[in-house]
Design a protein around this motif. Structure first.
Motif, PDB file in Angstrom:
ATOM      1  N   ALA A   1      59.564  -0.546  12.572  1.00 25.63           N
ATOM      2  CA  ALA A   1      58.402  -0.954  13.421  1.00 25.63           C
ATOM      3  C   ALA A   1      57.826  -2.133  12.773  1.00 25.63           C
ATOM      4  CB  ALA A   1      57.197   0.273  13.408  1.00 25.63           C
ATOM      5  N   ARG A   2      57.561  -1.941  11.566  1.00 30.46           N
ATOM      6  CA  ARG A   2      56.810  -3.358  10.816  1.00 30.46           C
ATOM      7  C   ARG A   2      57.831  -4.375  11.187  1.00 30.46           C
ATOM      8  NH1 ARG A   2      54.062  -4.955   6.555  1.00 30.46           N
ATOM      9  NH2 ARG A   2      54.784  -6.458   5.184  1.00 30.46           N
ATOM     10  N   VAL A   3      59.436  -4.422  10.955  1.00 32.36           N
ATOM     11  CA  VAL A   3      60.036  -5.624  11.475  1.00 32.36           C
ATOM     12  C   VAL A   3      59.791  -6.130  12.766  1.00 32.36           C
ATOM     13  CG1 VAL A   3      62.472  -6.432  11.365  1.00 32.36           C
ATOM     14  CG2 VAL A   3      61.543  -5.059   9.423  1.00 32.36           C
ATOM     15  N   PHE A   4      59.909  -4.943  13.801  1.00 33.23           N
ATOM     16  CA  PHE A   4      59.775  -5.305  14.980  1.00 33.23           C
ATOM     17  C   PHE A   4      58.470  -5.966  15.373  1.00 33.23           C
ATOM     18  CE2 PHE A   4      58.809  -3.939  19.559  1.00 33.23           C
ATOM     19  CZ  PHE A   4      59.763  -4.738  20.228  1.00 33.23           C
ATOM     20  N   ARG A   5      57.363  -5.616  15.033  1.00 38.41           N
ATOM     21  CA  ARG A   5      56.192  -6.342  14.908  1.00 38.41           C
ATOM     22  C   ARG A   5      56.155  -7.513  14.647  1.00 38.41           C
ATOM     23  NH1 ARG A   5      51.497  -4.007  12.764  1.00 38.41           N
ATOM     24  NH2 ARG A   5      50.319  -5.679  13.912  1.00 38.41           N
ATOM     25  N   ARG A   6      56.985  -7.969  13.551  1.00 38.79           N
ATOM     26  CA  ARG A   6      56.874  -9.039  12.674  1.00 38.79           C
ATOM     27  C   ARG A   6      57.508 -10.350  13.772  1.00 38.79           C
ATOM     28  NH1 ARG A   6      56.376 -13.296   9.942  1.00 38.79           N
ATOM     29  NH2 ARG A   6      56.790 -13.532   7.895  1.00 38.79           N
ATOM     30  N   ARG A   7      58.285  -9.983  14.567  1.00 39.32           N
ATOM     31  CA  ARG A   7      58.652 -10.919  15.534  1.00 39.32           C
ATOM     32  C   ARG A   7      57.476 -11.893  16.362  1.00 39.32           C
ATOM     33  NH1 ARG A   7      57.657  -6.941  18.897  1.00 39.32           N
ATOM     34  NH2 ARG A   7      57.497  -7.424  21.133  1.00 39.32           N
ATOM     35  N   ASN A   8      56.398 -11.096  16.219  1.00 36.51           N
ATOM     36  CA  ASN A   8      55.021 -11.712  16.979  1.00 36.51           C
ATOM     37  C   ASN A   8      54.426 -12.868  15.874  1.00 36.51           C
ATOM     38  OD1 ASN A   8      55.572 -10.702  19.295  1.00 36.51           O
ATOM     39  ND2 ASN A   8      54.368  -8.888  18.930  1.00 36.51           N
ATOM     40  N   SER A   9      54.987 -12.680  14.571  1.00 34.45           N
ATOM     41  CA  SER A   9      54.240 -13.608  13.671  1.00 34.45           C
ATOM     42  C   SER A   9      55.180 -14.244  12.805  1.00 34.45           C
ATOM     43  CB  SER A   9      53.319 -12.640  12.608  1.00 34.45           C
ATOM     44  OG  SER A   9      54.082 -11.651  12.380  1.00 34.45           O
ATOM     45  N   PRO A  10      56.283 -15.223  13.342  1.00 34.36           N
ATOM     46  CA  PRO A  10      57.243 -15.741  12.424  1.00 34.36           C
ATOM     47  C   PRO A  10      56.784 -16.546  11.510  1.00 34.36           C
ATOM     48  CG  PRO A  10      57.022 -16.711  14.687  1.00 34.36           C
ATOM     49  CD  PRO A  10      55.970 -15.581  14.744  1.00 34.36           C
ATOM     50  N   ALA A  11      55.451 -17.070  11.449  1.00 29.61           N
ATOM     51  CA  ALA A  11      55.008 -17.930  10.371  1.00 29.61           C
ATOM     52  C   ALA A  11      54.225 -17.311   9.398  1.00 29.61           C
ATOM     53  CB  ALA A  11      54.151 -19.240  10.924  1.00 29.61           C
ATOM     54  N   GLY A  12      54.213 -15.967   9.574  1.00 29.67           N
ATOM     55  CA  GLY A  12      53.645 -14.906   8.688  1.00 29.67           C
ATOM     56  C   GLY A  12      51.941 -14.716   9.153  1.00 29.67           C
ATOM     57  N   VAL A  13      51.434 -15.240  10.130  1.00 31.44           N
ATOM     58  CA  VAL A  13      50.280 -15.359  10.712  1.00 31.44           C
ATOM     59  C   VAL A  13      49.961 -13.947  11.545  1.00 31.44           C
ATOM     60  CG1 VAL A  13      48.210 -16.396  11.814  1.00 31.44           C
ATOM     61  CG2 VAL A  13      49.717 -17.777  10.227  1.00 31.44           C
ATOM     62  N   GLU A  14      49.334 -13.156  11.132  1.00 32.52           N
ATOM     63  CA  GLU A  14      48.749 -11.848  11.885  1.00 32.52           C
ATOM     64  C   GLU A  14      47.785 -12.167  13.123  1.00 32.52           C
ATOM     65  OE1 GLU A  14      49.562  -8.157  13.152  1.00 32.52           O
ATOM     66  OE2 GLU A  14      50.644  -9.002  11.668  1.00 32.52           O
ATOM     67  N   SER A  15      46.974 -12.912  12.427  1.00 33.03           N
ATOM     68  CA  SER A  15      45.913 -13.181  13.578  1.00 33.03           C
ATOM     69  C   SER A  15      44.890 -14.352  12.758  1.00 33.03           C
ATOM     70  CB  SER A  15      44.821 -11.906  14.004  1.00 33.03           C
ATOM     71  OG  SER A  15      44.203 -11.360  12.868  1.00 33.03           O
ATOM     72  N   PHE A  16      43.696 -14.548  13.392  1.00 35.94           N
ATOM     73  CA  PHE A  16      42.802 -15.761  12.951  1.00 35.94           C
ATOM     74  C   PHE A  16      41.487 -14.814  12.965  1.00 35.94           C
ATOM     75  CE2 PHE A  16      46.223 -18.467  14.338  1.00 35.94           C
ATOM     76  CZ  PHE A  16      46.172 -19.251  13.231  1.00 35.94           C
ATOM     77  N   GLY A  17      40.765 -15.061  11.657  1.00 34.70           N
ATOM     78  CA  GLY A  17      39.364 -14.375  11.722  1.00 34.70           C
ATOM     79  C   GLY A  17      38.500 -15.626  11.399  1.00 34.70           C
ATOM     80  N   GLU A  18      37.462 -14.920  11.129  1.00 31.22           N
ATOM     81  CA  GLU A  18      36.093 -15.977  10.666  1.00 31.22           C
ATOM     82  C   GLU A  18      36.564 -17.013   9.657  1.00 31.22           C
ATOM     83  OE1 GLU A  18      32.519 -14.052   9.963  1.00 31.22           O
ATOM     84  OE2 GLU A  18      32.325 -13.024  11.774  1.00 31.22           O
ATOM     85  N   LEU A  19      37.222 -16.506   8.636  1.00 31.16           N
ATOM     86  CA  LEU A  19      37.602 -17.202   7.577  1.00 31.16           C
ATOM     87  C   LEU A  19      38.931 -17.905   7.538  1.00 31.16           C
ATOM     88  CD1 LEU A  19      36.182 -14.789   4.865  1.00 31.16           C
ATOM     89  CD2 LEU A  19      34.730 -16.954   5.851  1.00 31.16           C
ATOM     90  N   GLY A  20      39.642 -18.042   8.642  1.00 30.62           N
ATOM     91  CA  GLY A  20      40.899 -18.794   8.742  1.00 30.62           C
ATOM     92  C   GLY A  20      41.872 -17.659   9.177  1.00 30.62           C
ATOM     93  N   PRO A  21      43.157 -18.038   8.806  1.00 30.40           N
ATOM     94  CA  PRO A  21      44.200 -16.884   9.087  1.00 30.40           C
ATOM     95  C   PRO A  21      44.507 -15.666   8.340  1.00 30.40           C
ATOM     96  CG  PRO A  21      45.184 -19.066   8.020  1.00 30.40           C
ATOM     97  CD  PRO A  21      43.586 -19.132   8.280  1.00 30.40           C
ATOM     98  N   ILE A  22      44.626 -14.742   8.963  1.00 29.88           N
ATOM     99  CA  ILE A  22      44.964 -13.337   8.266  1.00 29.88           C
ATOM    100  C   ILE A  22      46.601 -13.262   8.229  1.00 29.88           C
ATOM    101  CG2 ILE A  22      44.743 -11.045   7.992  1.00 29.88           C
ATOM    102  CD1 ILE A  22      42.162 -11.370   9.684  1.00 29.88           C
ATOM    103  N   TYR A  23      47.231 -13.262   7.145  1.00 33.75           N
ATOM    104  CA  TYR A  23      48.660 -13.268   6.956  1.00 33.75           C
ATOM    105  C   TYR A  23      49.296 -11.842   6.928  1.00 33.75           C
ATOM    106  CZ  TYR A  23      48.238 -18.141   5.865  1.00 33.75           C
ATOM    107  OH  TYR A  23      47.665 -19.487   5.992  1.00 33.75           O
ATOM    108  N   VAL A  24      50.421 -11.682   7.241  1.00 36.33           N
ATOM    109  CA  VAL A  24      51.157 -10.381   7.064  1.00 36.33           C
ATOM    110  C   VAL A  24      51.488  -9.962   5.539  1.00 36.33           C
ATOM    111  CG1 VAL A  24      53.383  -9.365   7.640  1.00 36.33           C
ATOM    112  CG2 VAL A  24      52.385 -10.977   9.268  1.00 36.33           C
TER     113      VAL A  24
END
Length: 111
Positions: free
Chosen positions: A66-89
């Motif tokens: 599941a983790r590897v499958f979800r990782r396809r959506n964040s190829p650069a390692g960025v999970e999302s962006f928050g107030e303080l900048g990118p949130i990495y995997v």
């Protein structure tokens, strides 16, 4: 006791874990599950007949797939962006490591 399982992770188990009904990319999911199953055999060897993986190994394999499958959506390692900048995997998943007995959770061996 559960029925014998040939592979530690299945497409259906990963879809259920991620709560996905229709992913639209079954080929990628199948490839991911196959890769994780091959990795499990490489790490732990093929189980003896009948092929039964322990519950912890099966759950760890499903979580890893599941983790590897979800990782396809964040190829650069960025999970999302928050107030303080990118949130990495996260680099590693301690729950998967604990279930599979790898990394910091590997049993000590004497060489």
């Amino acid at each position: 006791m559960t029925a014998p399982v040939q592979a530690p992770a299945t497409d259906a188990a990963v879809k259920a874990y991620l709560r996905l009904d229709d992913i639209g990319d079954e080929a990628t999911l199948t490839a991911t599950v196959n890769a994780v199953n091959a990795l499990m055999v490489e790490w732990f060897g093929a189980p003896v007949s009948p092929a039964v993986w322990s519950e912890t190994k099966r759950q760890g394999a499903v979580m890893l797939a599941a983790r590897v499958f979800r990782r396809r959506n964040s190829p650069a390692g960025v999970e999302s962006f928050g107030e303080l900048g990118p949130i990495y995997v996260q680099r590693n998943d301690p729950d998967v490591g604990q279930l599979l007995g790898i990394g910091a959770y590997a049993r000590p061996v004497v060489g």
